[in-house]
Design a protein around this motif. Structure first.
Motif, short mmCIF file in Angstrom:
data_model
loop_
_atom_site.label_atom_id
_atom_site.label_comp_id
_atom_site.label_asym_id
_atom_site.label_seq_id
_atom_site.Cartn_x
_atom_site.Cartn_y
_atom_site.Cartn_z
N ALA A 94 0.83 -1.20 0.00
CA ALA A 94 0.00 0.00 0.00
C ALA A 94 0.87 1.26 0.00
N VAL A 95 1.92 1.26 0.83
CA VAL A 95 2.83 2.41 0.87
C VAL A 95 3.50 2.60 -0.48
N SER A 96 3.95 1.50 -1.07
CA SER A 96 4.60 1.57 -2.37
C SER A 96 3.65 2.12 -3.43
N THR A 97 2.39 1.70 -3.37
CA THR A 97 1.39 2.19 -4.33
C THR A 97 1.13 3.68 -4.13
N HIS A 98 1.03 4.10 -2.86
CA HIS A 98 0.81 5.53 -2.58
C HIS A 98 1.91 6.38 -3.18
N ILE A 99 3.15 5.97 -3.00
CA ILE A 99 4.27 6.78 -3.47
C ILE A 99 4.35 6.73 -5.00
N ARG A 100 4.03 5.57 -5.58
CA ARG A 100 4.00 5.47 -7.04
C ARG A 100 2.95 6.41 -7.62
#
Length: 291
Positions: A35-41
Motif C-alpha cells: 500500500a505504501v509503495s502504491t501511494h508513493i508510485r
C-alpha cells in the motif's frame, strides 16, 4: 485545489523518507508495504517526478524528493497542531520530560499544575538527573540540559541565559548589608560549580580568606535546602530564588546577579519517530517559563 496530492500519499512519502524504508513506513502507518509503495508510485505519477531511487539494498531520495520533503513535513505538522488545538486530542498523551534535578524541583514542578490544568489531555512524566551526561534506561520526549550547549548526541536550542544570586534565611539576610559581609559568613558550595563564589567575589573585587567556613552540596536543590535551614548563603538560579523569596522561605540579601556559567538548553536528538503535537505544546511551555 485539484492539483493537491492525496493526503494519504503524502503521509506515506513523509514516513518513508524519514525512516528510509517502505516496510518501516508501513509498520508506522498501519498499512501494508504494498500500500505504501502504491501511494508513493501514485504520488510520483501525479507530480511527474521520481521521489525515490529504489534498489535491492536501500531506498534513497532523489534531489527533487529532498527539496519537496520539508514542505510536506511542514504541512502535515501544521495540520496536526491545528487539529489538536481546535478540536483537542482524541487520546491523552504522556510526555516524558528530563531536566536537571534542581531545575525540576525549583522551577518546573511549581509551575506544572497550572500547565496541566490548562492542558488536561496531557500527562507529564518527570525524570531528574544530576548530571547532563547521565544515561537513562528509558527514552525521553523532551531533554532539558544545563551546560555549554555542546553535546555530541543532539542539537541544542538555547532556552535561557541563566544568572545566579545569593540566598539565605530572612533573618541572616538582615545581617548582610554589603558584599563585604559575605567574607565572614558561612558559604554553601555546589559540587561542579565550585567557581561560582570565586566569580561572585571577583565581581566585587573581594578575596575571602582561605579558612572561610564552607559547606559542600552536590546539587543546587540541596544547597537551597541548606540555606533555608540556616547553614549559610548559597548561590542559586535567580528565577528559583525569586520564587523562593516570594514564598518567604528564602531571602535575597544582595540583588546583584552574575552569569551562572552554564545555561539551559533543549536538546533535540535525531529520532526516527515524528514529534507528537503534545510534545510541541510542552516544549513551547518550557520556552516560556525558562525564558
Amino acid at each position: 485545489m485539484s492539483n493537491l496530492p492525496n493526503l494519504l500519499w503524502l503521509r506515506s512519502f513523509e514516513s518513508a523518507a524519514r525512516l528510509g524504508s517502505f516496510t518501516a513506513a508501513a509498520q508506522e502507518l498501519g498499512l501494508t508495504q504494498a500500500a505504501v509503495s502504491t501511494h508513493i508510485r501514485n504520488l510520483e505519477s501525479q507530480l511527474g517526478h521520481s521521489l525515490f531511487r529504489r534498489s535491492t539494498r536501500k531506498l534513497t531520495m532523489t534531489e527533487i524528493g529532498k527539496a519537496y520533503l520539508p514542505s510536506v513535513r511542514k504541512a502535515i505538522d501544521e495540520l496536526a497542531l491545528s487539529t489538536a488545538g481546535l478540536f483537542g486530542a482524541k487520546h491523552t498523551g504522556t510526555i516524558t520530560l528530563r531536566a536537571p534535578i534542581s531545575t525540576t524541583v525549583l522551577v518546573i514542578a511549581p509551575q506544572l499544575p497550572e500547565f496541566l490544568k490548562a492542558n488536561p489531555l496531557i500527562n507529564v512524566r518527570l525524570l531528574s538527573a544530576i548530571w547532563a551526561e547521565t544515561v537513562l534506561e528509558t527514552e525521553v520526549d523532551i531533554d532539558v540540559r544545563l551546560g555549554n550547549g555542546k553535546w555530541p548526541d543532539g542539537h541544542a536550542e538555547l532556552l535561557a541565559k541563566d544568572t545566579i544570586v545569593p540566598v539565605c534565611t530572612p533573618s541572616l539576610s538582615q545581617e548582610i548589608k554589603s558584599p563585604d559581609a559575605l567574607c565572614s559568613t558561612p558559604l554553601i558550595h555546589i559540587l561542579g560549580f565550585e567557581d561560582q563564589w570565586g566569580r561572585y567575589f571577583a565581581h566585587y573585587g573581594l578575596t575571602p580568606s582561605e579558612d572561610h567556613p564552607r559547606v559542600m552540596a552536590d546539587t543546587t536543590l540541596a544547597a537551597a535546602e541548606l540555606a533555608a535551614s540556616g547553614a549559610g548563603v548559597a548561590l542559586i538560579l535567580e528565577r528559583a530564588a525569586i520564587r523562593q523569596r516570594d514564598t518567604g522561605r528564602l531571602a535575597i540579601p544582595l540583588e546583584t546577579s552574575i552569569p551562572l556559567g552554564q545555561d539551559h538548553y533543549l536538546v533535540e536528538r535525531d529520532h526516527k519517530t515524528r514529534t507528537r503535537p503534545e510534545v510541541e505544546t510542552v516544549k513551547d511551555w518550557l520556552r516560556h517559563i525558562l525564558n
